[in-house]
Design a protein around this motif. Structure first.
Motif, PDB file in Angstrom:
ATOM      1  N   ALA A  79       0.825  -1.210   0.000  1.00 46.77           N
ATOM      2  CA  ALA A  79       0.000   0.000   0.000  1.00 46.77           C
ATOM      3  C   ALA A  79       0.862   1.264   0.000  1.00 46.77           C
ATOM      4  CB  ALA A  79      -0.929   0.003   1.210  1.00 46.77           C
ATOM      5  N   PHE A  80       1.989   1.227   0.710  1.00 49.03           N
ATOM      6  CA  PHE A  80       2.916   2.359   0.673  1.00 49.03           C
ATOM      7  C   PHE A  80       3.407   2.593  -0.756  1.00 49.03           C
ATOM      8  CE2 PHE A  80       4.374   1.979   5.382  1.00 49.03           C
ATOM      9  CZ  PHE A  80       3.271   2.733   5.776  1.00 49.03           C
ATOM     10  N   CYS A  81       3.747   1.503  -1.449  1.00 46.07           N
ATOM     11  CA  CYS A  81       4.211   1.625  -2.832  1.00 46.07           C
ATOM     12  C   CYS A  81       3.120   2.209  -3.721  1.00 46.07           C
ATOM     13  CB  CYS A  81       4.652   0.264  -3.366  1.00 46.07           C
ATOM     14  SG  CYS A  81       6.119  -0.439  -2.575  1.00 46.07           S
ATOM     15  N   TYR A  82       1.896   1.689  -3.581  1.00 48.95           N
ATOM     16  CA  TYR A  82       0.781   2.192  -4.387  1.00 48.95           C
ATOM     17  C   TYR A  82       0.481   3.657  -4.070  1.00 48.95           C
ATOM     18  CZ  TYR A  82      -0.840  -2.064  -6.714  1.00 48.95           C
ATOM     19  OH  TYR A  82      -0.963  -3.151  -7.535  1.00 48.95           O
ATOM     20  N   SER A  83       0.576   4.029  -2.800  1.00 49.24           N
ATOM     21  CA  SER A  83       0.261   5.403  -2.416  1.00 49.24           C
ATOM     22  C   SER A  83       1.252   6.382  -3.016  1.00 49.24           C
ATOM     23  CB  SER A  83       0.261   5.520  -0.885  1.00 49.24           C
ATOM     24  OG  SER A  83      -0.775   4.755  -0.328  1.00 49.24           O
TER      25      SER A  83
END
Length: 467
Positions: A79-83
């Protein structure tokens, strides 16, 4: 609200022209609340809980909650990567736009193929569970019912996105209530303590109890990642979210947190509330709910789940149509195909692309379910791996200075994620790896013989400008 839609004639011109032009944009019509409702509905916590999790109980027994918890922790890094990437590169193309921009056109093409596999397979996988939860009212064929759900979802996907946000929001409330009822009943009828969550047991043949090995847990992580996979919908909707530089990250992270709670808490309750190990391994949640309460409550929960599955189908069709729309806008196909997939209807939705994902989804309802699960797990893991590689490259050159949400612990976070996901892939069944690998190989040949020689006019990944 700014309306960025132009005429249908302009859309056709852009999709069919071989010269780079300003990309056609979808209209920004939803905020964080609407985006979160749509994204949560795509995760569809209740239908995932009642359709996907029972298969995990059958393989992992009491280790199911632990496996989902580990998968959710891994999803925080994802999710950090996607954000970060979703705010750096806000495009309806989602993963492929992010990866193409940062890791190269071939990597972007491959992640597009993997994402297309996921978005085409997941809706029918969920839809086929509808028949089981309509059983208290009527007995239906799972494949036929799933196909009907897919066609209904396709019709709903042709409507305005704002209208769909409210429709799916109402359905989402019902499925959260169903999950809450299951959790409450499971905890109040507990037959074992919290220690059972780490007992690592599953019912074997002949009444024996088998031990769940660490390798089984690692293998199950591919499906566990799939359980909360829908949070990536926020990235697909980034062109339609108001103020995407801020709202994409908020939507991604909030959705992951909420969906994890909605799914994991009932799984813990079911593990503790099942009367014995064979009942837990059987995974018949409806029967457990009826045993804990009465037939009326069991019927209510089953109907809520059926609505949740329909809700999931609507949102997934919306998401998937945006992927095909973006690929046509970026000229991934021959000109006639690009022209068709780029058409927008009167409600602003890409109607041809919506039909193109909904109708094949209905057909996939007649494919073996285990194969669909396996290929989806491998595809999701591979897609996350490529997104993590792109996140590792997200601060090179001018991207370092672009205004975007930035993840903590970079670059350690994506490096660790790459290592873990690569290991998970090595533990998957050979047949599922071969199916997915064969599709990726065919896509690579398409790239080598069609897209790459036409690099000036094909696969022109574009990032729409913000208002």
């Amino acid at each position: 609200m700014t309306d960025t839609l132009r005429t249908a004639e302009a859309a056709v011109s852009e999709a069919t022209s071989d010269s780079p032009q300003s990309p056609r944009r979808l209209k920004r019509s939803i905020g964080v609340v609407g985006g979160t409702l749509l994204t949560l509905s795509c995760v569809t916590p209740a239908s995932t809980l009642f359709v996907v999790v029972p298969d995990l109980f059958g393989t992992l027994g009491t280790a199911t909650a632990l496996t989902i918890a580990i998968g959710s922790v891994l999803c925080i890094a994802v999710a950090f990567c996607y954000s970060e990437l979703g705010t750096l590169i806000p495009s309806a193309g989602g993963e492929y736009a992010m990866v193409s921009t940062l890791a190269g056109r071939l990597a972007g093409w491959l992640v597009f193929v993997l994402s297309l596999l996921v978005v085409m397979i997941v809706p029918p996988v969920i839809a086929m569970g509808t028949a089981d939860y309509l059983t208290p009212i009527v007995h239906l064929n799972p494949s036929m019912t799933g196909a009907g759900v897919m066609l209904l979802a396709t019709l709903a996907g042709l409507l305005d996105l704002r209208a769909n946000a409210w429709i799916t929001g109402i359905f989402l409330v019902l499925e959260v209530i169903a999950a809450g009822v299951v959790a409450l009943l499971g905890f109040t009828h507990s037959h074992r303590g919290l220690g059972s969550l780490t007992s690592m047991q599953v019912a074997g043949t002949g009444g024996h109890t088998d031990t769940v090995t660490a390798m089984l847990v690692v293998s199950g992580l591919a499906i566990a990642l799939f359980v909360t996979q829908g949070f990536s919908t926020a990235v697909y909707l980034s062109e339609e979210l108001e103020n995407p530089r801020r709202n994409v990250a908020r939507t991604v992270l909030a959705t992951l947190a909420i969906s994890t709670v909605i799914i994991l808490v009932p799984v813990v309750a079911i593990t503790m509330g099942a009367s014995d190990l064979p009942e837990l391994t059987g995974g018949d949640i409806s029967s457990m709910v009826t045993a804990w309460s009465n037939s009326a409550v069991g019927t209510f929960v089953s109907l809520c789940v059926a609505l949740a599955i329909i809700n999931a189908g609507i949102v997934m069709v919306i998401q998937n149509s945006r992927v095909l729309f973006a690929s046509a806008r970026d000229k991934a196909w021959p000109t006639p195909v690009n022209k068709v997939f780029s058409k927008l209807g009167r409600f602003g939705s890409p109607w041809v692309a919506t039909l193109a994902v909904g109708i094949p989804g209905a057909v996939l309802c007649f494919v073996n379910l285990d194969t669909l699960y396996g290929v989806t797990g491998v595809s999701v893991t591979g897609m996350y791996l490529l997104v993590a590689v792109a996140a590792l490259l997200s601060r090179r050159g001018h991207h370092r200075h672009t205004h975007a949400w930035r993840m903590p612990l970079w670059p350690a976070m994506p490096i660790l994620l790459i290592a873990v996901l690569a290991y998970i892939l090595t533990q998957q069944e050979t047949s599922y790896l071969l199916w997915t690998g064969g599709i990726v190989a065919a896509a690579t040949l398409y790239w080598a013989f069609y897209l790459r020689p036409r690099r000036e006019t094909r696969w022109l990944v574009s990032i729409p400008e913000e208002d």
